[in-house]
Design a protein around this motif. Structure first.
Motif, PDB file in Angstrom:
ATOM      1  N   ASP A   1      32.707  68.868 -64.047  1.00 26.33           N
ATOM      2  CA  ASP A   1      32.953  68.859 -62.606  1.00 26.33           C
ATOM      3  C   ASP A   1      31.942  69.787 -61.938  1.00 26.33           C
ATOM      4  OD1 ASP A   1      34.140  68.461 -60.146  1.00 26.33           O
ATOM      5  OD2 ASP A   1      35.664  70.012 -60.481  1.00 26.33           O
ATOM      6  N   LEU A   2      31.100  69.233 -61.095  1.00 26.19           N
ATOM      7  CA  LEU A   2      30.111  70.034 -60.385  1.00 26.19           C
ATOM      8  C   LEU A   2      30.696  70.522 -59.082  1.00 26.19           C
ATOM      9  CD1 LEU A   2      26.896  67.902 -60.907  1.00 26.19           C
ATOM     10  CD2 LEU A   2      27.560  69.981 -62.104  1.00 26.19           C
ATOM     11  N   HIS A   3      30.527  71.803 -58.848  1.00 27.22           N
ATOM     12  CA  HIS A   3      31.067  72.414 -57.640  1.00 27.22           C
ATOM     13  C   HIS A   3      30.036  73.391 -57.101  1.00 27.22           C
ATOM     14  CE1 HIS A   3      34.066  74.000 -54.909  1.00 27.22           C
ATOM     15  NE2 HIS A   3      33.705  75.213 -55.284  1.00 27.22           N
ATOM     16  N   ILE A   4      29.647  73.205 -55.875  1.00 23.93           N
ATOM     17  CA  ILE A   4      28.705  74.121 -55.231  1.00 23.93           C
ATOM     18  C   ILE A   4      29.459  74.869 -54.149  1.00 23.93           C
ATOM     19  CG2 ILE A   4      26.619  74.317 -53.834  1.00 23.93           C
ATOM     20  CD1 ILE A   4      25.612  71.767 -55.184  1.00 23.93           C
ATOM     21  N   GLU A   5      29.337  76.155 -54.181  1.00 22.69           N
ATOM     22  CA  GLU A   5      30.001  76.966 -53.176  1.00 22.69           C
ATOM     23  C   GLU A   5      28.944  77.638 -52.309  1.00 22.69           C
ATOM     24  OE1 GLU A   5      32.830  80.838 -53.180  1.00 22.69           O
ATOM     25  OE2 GLU A   5      33.328  79.254 -54.613  1.00 22.69           O
ATOM     26  N   ARG A   6      29.066  77.462 -51.002  1.00 24.25           N
ATOM     27  CA  ARG A   6      28.123  78.060 -50.053  1.00 24.25           C
ATOM     28  C   ARG A   6      28.905  78.774 -48.963  1.00 24.25           C
ATOM     29  NH1 ARG A   6      22.836  77.310 -50.071  1.00 24.25           N
ATOM     30  NH2 ARG A   6      22.699  77.603 -47.847  1.00 24.25           N
TER      31      ARG A   6
END
Length: 158
Positions: A3-8
């Motif tokens: 599961d790819l998750h990008i947090e910005r």
């Protein structure tokens, strides 16, 4: 599959608010056109009271160095540092701006600053000075490009 998750966060983005100046000027122009010069001054005074409240508290605690640091930080974020010059002494902070980033951007985007835009320097910084228990003087202001020189200074009785 992983599961790819990008947090910005907003702070991850480059700070630029150039369009703010155009919309702010449109608002100032609306107030001036419909309610007059005094209403513009009241509007900008309210803005300064809200926007600069925390800075004013810091300046009252830490002195003019806090105010100088704020100007330097803003102009660095605006990528306009080379046009800002400060001269800090024990009793005053002199600010010279070779040309205003806001006016430059407005003109580049096809927006002509309103006749009231200069009040963002006169009224807003005058109110900031008042909030910091400082005096404020403008030595010159060029409406064409925003070139200006002004001084915040400690009051004689302080």
């Amino acid at each position: 599959m992983a599961d790819l998750h990008i947090e910005r966060k907003a702070s991850d983005n480059k700070y630029l608010h150039k369009d703010f100046h155009v919309t702010a000027d449109i608002g100032i122009s609306y107030v001036g056109t419909n309610y007059g010069d005094q209403a513009v001054k009241e509007y900008l005074t309210q803005y300064a009271n809200s926007f600069y409240k925390l800075l004013a508290e810091k300046v009252k605690r830490n002195g003019l160095t806090e105010l100088e640091s704020n100007f330097i930080s803003v102009y660095k974020k605006e990528e306009w540092s080379e046009f800002l010059h400060t001269n800090l002494t024990e009793n005053s902070l002199e600010i010279t701006i070779d040309k205003c980033p806001a006016i430059t951007f407005m003109k580049q985007s096809g927006h002509t600053p309103s006749k009231w835009y200069k009040e963002t320097t006169y009224v807003v910084y005058s109110q900031l000075a008042k909030m910091c228990n400082l005096d404020f003087s403008v030595f010159y202001y060029d409406e064409n490009d925003g070139k200006t020189k002004f001084v915040f200074s400690k009051r004689n009785n302080e």
